[in-house]
Design an enzyme around this catalytic site. Sequence first.
Site, PDB file in Angstrom:
ATOM      1  N   ASP A  30       0.875  -1.180   0.000  1.00  0.00           N
ATOM      2  CA  ASP A  30       0.000   0.000   0.000  1.00  0.00           C
ATOM      3  C   ASP A  30       0.910   1.227   0.000  1.00  0.00           C
ATOM      4  O   ASP A  30       1.897   1.269   0.749  1.00  0.00           O
ATOM      5  CB  ASP A  30      -0.885  -0.015   1.260  1.00  0.00           C
ATOM      6  CG  ASP A  30      -2.073   0.903   1.129  1.00  0.00           C
ATOM      7  OD1 ASP A  30      -3.210   0.421   1.251  1.00  0.00           O
ATOM      8  OD2 ASP A  30      -1.872   2.125   0.915  1.00  0.00           O
ATOM      9  N   THR A 116     -16.822  -2.741  -9.644  1.00  0.00           N
ATOM     10  CA  THR A 116     -17.836  -1.828  -9.110  1.00  0.00           C
ATOM     11  C   THR A 116     -19.127  -1.854  -9.920  1.00  0.00           C
ATOM     12  O   THR A 116     -19.102  -2.098 -11.135  1.00  0.00           O
ATOM     13  CB  THR A 116     -17.286  -0.381  -9.120  1.00  0.00           C
ATOM     14  OG1 THR A 116     -18.356   0.529  -8.843  1.00  0.00           O
ATOM     15  CG2 THR A 116     -16.711   0.007 -10.484  1.00  0.00           C
ATOM     16  N   TYR A 140     -14.409   6.683 -13.261  1.00  0.00           N
ATOM     17  CA  TYR A 140     -14.156   5.613 -12.287  1.00  0.00           C
ATOM     18  C   TYR A 140     -14.691   4.279 -12.815  1.00  0.00           C
ATOM     19  O   TYR A 140     -13.956   3.290 -12.914  1.00  0.00           O
ATOM     20  CB  TYR A 140     -14.810   5.978 -10.939  1.00  0.00           C
ATOM     21  CG  TYR A 140     -14.845   4.833  -9.972  1.00  0.00           C
ATOM     22  CD1 TYR A 140     -13.674   4.212  -9.554  1.00  0.00           C
ATOM     23  CD2 TYR A 140     -16.060   4.355  -9.465  1.00  0.00           C
ATOM     24  CE1 TYR A 140     -13.712   3.140  -8.658  1.00  0.00           C
ATOM     25  CE2 TYR A 140     -16.108   3.296  -8.575  1.00  0.00           C
ATOM     26  CZ  TYR A 140     -14.925   2.693  -8.185  1.00  0.00           C
ATOM     27  OH  TYR A 140     -14.965   1.639  -7.313  1.00  0.00           O
ATOM     28  N   PHE A 168     -21.407  -2.964  -4.705  1.00  0.00           N
ATOM     29  CA  PHE A 168     -22.365  -1.876  -4.602  1.00  0.00           C
ATOM     30  C   PHE A 168     -21.830  -0.956  -3.493  1.00  0.00           C
ATOM     31  O   PHE A 168     -20.629  -0.810  -3.373  1.00  0.00           O
ATOM     32  CB  PHE A 168     -23.788  -2.439  -4.453  1.00  0.00           C
ATOM     33  CG  PHE A 168     -24.279  -2.937  -5.803  1.00  0.00           C
ATOM     34  CD1 PHE A 168     -23.646  -4.018  -6.433  1.00  0.00           C
ATOM     35  CD2 PHE A 168     -25.277  -2.286  -6.494  1.00  0.00           C
ATOM     36  CE1 PHE A 168     -24.007  -4.429  -7.722  1.00  0.00           C
ATOM     37  CE2 PHE A 168     -25.651  -2.690  -7.776  1.00  0.00           C
ATOM     38  CZ  PHE A 168     -25.016  -3.764  -8.389  1.00  0.00           C
ATOM     39  N   ILE A 206     -27.402  17.067   0.572  1.00  0.00           N
ATOM     40  CA  ILE A 206     -28.005  16.064  -0.317  1.00  0.00           C
ATOM     41  C   ILE A 206     -27.725  16.522  -1.739  1.00  0.00           C
ATOM     42  O   ILE A 206     -28.154  17.612  -2.129  1.00  0.00           O
ATOM     43  CB  ILE A 206     -29.525  15.937  -0.081  1.00  0.00           C
ATOM     44  CG1 ILE A 206     -29.795  15.397   1.325  1.00  0.00           C
ATOM     45  CG2 ILE A 206     -30.159  15.049  -1.153  1.00  0.00           C
ATOM     46  CD1 ILE A 206     -31.268  15.140   1.620  1.00  0.00           C
ATOM     47  N   ARG A 284     -24.651  15.859  -8.033  1.00  0.00           N
ATOM     48  CA  ARG A 284     -23.219  15.641  -8.222  1.00  0.00           C
ATOM     49  C   ARG A 284     -23.017  14.984  -9.597  1.00  0.00           C
ATOM     50  O   ARG A 284     -23.744  14.036  -9.931  1.00  0.00           O
ATOM     51  CB  ARG A 284     -22.713  14.713  -7.116  1.00  0.00           C
ATOM     52  CG  ARG A 284     -21.233  14.489  -7.105  1.00  0.00           C
ATOM     53  CD  ARG A 284     -20.792  13.604  -5.942  1.00  0.00           C
ATOM     54  NE  ARG A 284     -21.267  12.233  -6.074  1.00  0.00           N
ATOM     55  CZ  ARG A 284     -20.933  11.245  -5.253  1.00  0.00           C
ATOM     56  NH1 ARG A 284     -20.146  11.492  -4.222  1.00  0.00           N
ATOM     57  NH2 ARG A 284     -21.405  10.031  -5.428  1.00  0.00           N
TER      58      ARG A 284
HETATM   59  N1  UDP Z   1     -24.376  11.765  -1.226  1.00  0.00           N
HETATM   60  C1  UDP Z   1     -24.991  12.902  -0.731  1.00  0.00           C
HETATM   61  N2  UDP Z   1     -24.333  13.625   0.223  1.00  0.00           N
HETATM   62  C2  UDP Z   1     -23.108  13.279   0.705  1.00  0.00           C
HETATM   63  C3  UDP Z   1     -22.502  12.100   0.194  1.00  0.00           C
HETATM   64  C4  UDP Z   1     -23.169  11.376  -0.779  1.00  0.00           C
HETATM   65  O1  UDP Z   1     -26.105  13.252  -1.136  1.00  0.00           O
HETATM   66  O2  UDP Z   1     -22.562  13.983   1.576  1.00  0.00           O
HETATM   67  C5  UDP Z   1     -25.095  10.928  -2.223  1.00  0.00           C
HETATM   68  C6  UDP Z   1     -24.365  10.729  -3.540  1.00  0.00           C
HETATM   69  O3  UDP Z   1     -24.659  11.781  -4.445  1.00  0.00           O
HETATM   70  C7  UDP Z   1     -24.907   9.362  -3.989  1.00  0.00           C
HETATM   71  C8  UDP Z   1     -25.136   8.622  -2.668  1.00  0.00           C
HETATM   72  O4  UDP Z   1     -25.216   9.623  -1.656  1.00  0.00           O
HETATM   73  O5  UDP Z   1     -26.154   9.526  -4.618  1.00  0.00           O
HETATM   74  C9  UDP Z   1     -24.007   7.672  -2.309  1.00  0.00           C
HETATM   75  O6  UDP Z   1     -22.795   8.369  -2.493  1.00  0.00           O
HETATM   76  P1  UDP Z   1     -21.407   7.807  -1.998  1.00  0.00           P
HETATM   77  O7  UDP Z   1     -20.375   8.860  -2.324  1.00  0.00           O
HETATM   78  O8  UDP Z   1     -21.500   7.370  -0.580  1.00  0.00           O
HETATM   79  O9  UDP Z   1     -21.154   6.492  -2.867  1.00  0.00           O
HETATM   80  P2  UDP Z   1     -21.152   6.277  -4.470  1.00  0.00           P
HETATM   81  O10 UDP Z   1     -22.569   5.887  -4.833  1.00  0.00           O
HETATM   82  O11 UDP Z   1     -20.667   7.512  -5.121  1.00  0.00           O
HETATM   83  O12 UDP Z   1     -20.201   5.129  -4.656  1.00  0.00           O
END
Ligand code: UDP
Length: 329
Positions: A30, A116, A140, A168, A206, A284
């Site tokens: 690592d 993933t 990613y 997941f 959110i 996002r």
């Molecule tokens: N998310 C959010 N607020 C946060 C972090 C994540 O609304 O502070 C949302 C993000 O947009 C996604 C979901 O939560 O829809 C899961 O995001 P995370 O980054 O945990 O995992 P990912 O799905 O990106 O692997």
Amino acid sequence: MILVTGGAGYIGSHVVRDLADRGYSVIVIDNLTTGHIEAVDKRAIFIRGDAGDPKLLDLIFKTYSIQAVMHFAASCLVGESVVHPLKYYQNNVVETVRLLQKMTEYQIKHFIFSSTCATYGIPNQSTIDEKLPTHPINPYGKSKLMIETMLNSISASADFNYIALRYFNVAGAHPSGEVGEDHDPETHLIPNILRHLQGKSSYIEIWGNDYATSDGTCIRDYIHVTDLSAGHILALEYLLKNQGRKTAEIFNLGNEHGVSVLEMIHLCEQVAGAKANVKIQPRRKGDPPQLVASSQKIRTVLGWAPRYDIISTIETAWNWHRKHPNGYN
Ligand code: UDP
């Protein structure tokens, strides 16, 4: 001896611990850019370096008899991959090519790959099985799919076996509370909510409430890190048991249960016994509206089954955050 790349990271450190508990000898590489030395089980040999460093791999493959490689080392943030795509093609694709080159040179035949659900893109089905076409929408997911493609080609041309596990959303912490999730900056939903409920931020954001889902927020399938780790051990044992028979498999690893961002905030409030202050932000980039697994294939072929539901998953995460309010440091 099992070589684990990224064994100081969130998922890798849990798997290293579970491997050692089952009597496997483990060597971890690592580079500690995101991992924590404190997370590495003391029973493992630790080497600091890049997973694709040819000199380091020569040294390891010459010194130890490696039965299998578990490859966790990667960059793994959807949002960051949209902004810094080359980082993802370098750290994920290029480093893995180098690792696979060395594995084939030393005839190391067994590989377990952290893939993933981001490989699926925006699926047109409510639950996703492995037969669904892959159309990743962020760098990613694209970088991980490129590696799956390479694995498929190598296995067709050489004595090389692999299992790619399409994770997941991984969540929770080891039941001992000794290892857990510690990212800087933290971008994942559950740690962000729990840290907010600990008073470490003034609100939880959110990212989008205008998706075509039941409450407008994104739906994800959250799997406990210990259940995920159990899937890796089963995959390893399957590869080792089937020596001499070609294995080239892809398995989903999820709980088959969708939870929206808003629902997750309410569940975390329930576990922590505190009220969250929520702020709605724009979407996002790179986020699919819904990702929920069918894990039927891994249940059938490897006999895997999850032991944690969403509440017990949040409880272990909450336990970790309370014991380690500043993470490992
Ligand atoms: N998310 C959010 N607020 C946060 C972090 C994540 O609304 O502070 C949302 C993000 O947009 C996604 C979901 O939560 O829809 C899961 O995001 P995370 O980054 O945990 O995992 P990912 O799905 O990106 O692997």
